[in-house]
Motif scaffolding. Structure first.
Motif, mmCIF file in Angstrom:
data_model
loop_
_atom_site.group_PDB
_atom_site.id
_atom_site.type_symbol
_atom_site.label_atom_id
_atom_site.label_comp_id
_atom_site.label_asym_id
_atom_site.label_seq_id
_atom_site.Cartn_x
_atom_site.Cartn_y
_atom_site.Cartn_z
ATOM 1 N N ARG A 134 -25.245 -73.265 85.389
ATOM 2 C CA ARG A 134 -26.773 -72.596 84.116
ATOM 3 C C ARG A 134 -28.079 -73.963 84.558
ATOM 4 N NH1 ARG A 134 -23.541 -74.905 79.615
ATOM 5 N NH2 ARG A 134 -21.798 -73.223 80.762
ATOM 6 N N PRO A 135 -28.918 -72.373 84.731
ATOM 7 C CA PRO A 135 -30.443 -72.903 84.605
ATOM 8 C C PRO A 135 -30.625 -73.133 82.746
ATOM 9 C CG PRO A 135 -30.093 -70.735 84.585
ATOM 10 C CD PRO A 135 -28.423 -70.551 84.815
ATOM 11 N N ARG A 136 -31.722 -73.615 82.854
ATOM 12 C CA ARG A 136 -32.099 -74.644 81.875
ATOM 13 C C ARG A 136 -32.647 -73.351 80.611
ATOM 14 N NH1 ARG A 136 -36.204 -79.019 83.516
ATOM 15 N NH2 ARG A 136 -36.489 -77.295 85.258
ATOM 16 N N THR A 137 -33.333 -72.146 82.072
ATOM 17 C CA THR A 137 -33.620 -71.013 80.867
ATOM 18 C C THR A 137 -32.741 -71.210 79.659
ATOM 19 O OG1 THR A 137 -33.516 -69.644 82.813
ATOM 20 C CG2 THR A 137 -36.053 -70.763 82.108
ATOM 21 N N ILE A 138 -31.336 -70.838 79.892
ATOM 22 C CA ILE A 138 -29.877 -70.493 79.287
ATOM 23 C C ILE A 138 -30.178 -71.642 78.382
ATOM 24 C CG2 ILE A 138 -27.778 -70.448 79.727
ATOM 25 C CD1 ILE A 138 -29.006 -67.193 79.912
ATOM 26 N N GLU A 139 -29.773 -72.899 78.624
ATOM 27 C CA GLU A 139 -29.364 -73.722 77.810
ATOM 28 C C GLU A 139 -31.107 -73.484 76.878
ATOM 29 O OE1 GLU A 139 -27.320 -75.928 77.667
ATOM 30 O OE2 GLU A 139 -25.721 -74.753 78.423
ATOM 31 N N PHE A 178 -34.395 -63.384 79.176
ATOM 32 C CA PHE A 178 -34.538 -62.908 80.382
ATOM 33 C C PHE A 178 -35.206 -63.066 81.304
ATOM 34 C CE2 PHE A 178 -33.605 -60.408 76.695
ATOM 35 C CZ PHE A 178 -32.566 -58.937 77.822
ATOM 36 N N THR A 179 -35.728 -64.695 81.816
ATOM 37 C CA THR A 179 -36.780 -65.291 82.754
ATOM 38 C C THR A 179 -36.058 -65.101 84.143
ATOM 39 O OG1 THR A 179 -36.093 -67.217 82.227
ATOM 40 C CG2 THR A 179 -38.061 -67.219 81.075
ATOM 41 N N GLY A 180 -36.674 -64.826 85.296
ATOM 42 C CA GLY A 180 -36.185 -65.096 86.548
ATOM 43 C C GLY A 180 -34.211 -65.600 86.339
#
Length: 166
Positions: free
Chosen positions: A24-29, A151-153
């Motif tokens: 899980r990427p930090r952007t989702i967190e 919605f980031t990469g």
């Protein structure tokens, strides 16, 4: 002397799902936590309305007087109470939905990301078209940050990877 029955052994639990789950990427967190903060602020605002009962009743009295004054004080008090309870119930329901969708987003569900985006858009529209408090603005800001992060990469790649697993 008792013998134990011969039950078939169940296979040992495996961590296959955990091993195949994409990280899980930090952007989702970050999006997840932003979508947690937004309804918490909304709930606080909903609960603060309980301290504004007299202001709500005064507003109702003023509105009633402008229309000819047909309501009794008891009716105005009852309407103020119903208004407060309704506002708190709506705030709790919206917060519960936000939390549900935030957890689904964290699990990589694209539909949850879309629903959260729509909710954030409605929240933004509400703030821009009505009377708002600093709490409303902060809640919208948190929701917009959540939308942007979701919605980031890295978030897009994570959601696509999760979708590919199902």
């Amino acid at each position: 002397m008792s013998e134990s029955p011969n039950y078939p052994q169940s296979p040992a639990p495996t961590s296959m799902d955990q091993a195949t789950a994409p990280p899980r990427p930090r952007t989702i967190e970050g999006a997840f936590w932003a979508f947690i903060v937004a309804p918490v602020i909304g709930l606080i605002g909903g609960l603060l309305i309980l301290g504004n009962r007299d202001k709500i009743a005064a507003t109702l009295r003023d509105a009633d007087r402008q229309r000819g004054g047909t309501l009794t004080d008891a009716q105005i008090d009852q309407t103020a109470n119903v208004t407060m309870i309704t506002a708190v119930v709506i705030a709790v329901l919206i917060a519960a939905l936000y939390l549900l969708f935030a957890f689904k987003l964290r699990a990589g569900r694209n539909w949850a990301r879309i629903v959260l985006t729509v909710l954030a858009g409605l929240q933004l529209f509400s703030v821009l078209t009505g009377e708002s408090t600093i709490g409303s603005y902060l809640a919208v800001l948190a929701a917009v940050v959540g939308v942007v992060l979701s919605f980031t990469g890295p978030s897009n790649a994570y959601i696509a990877a999760v979708k590919g697993r199902h």
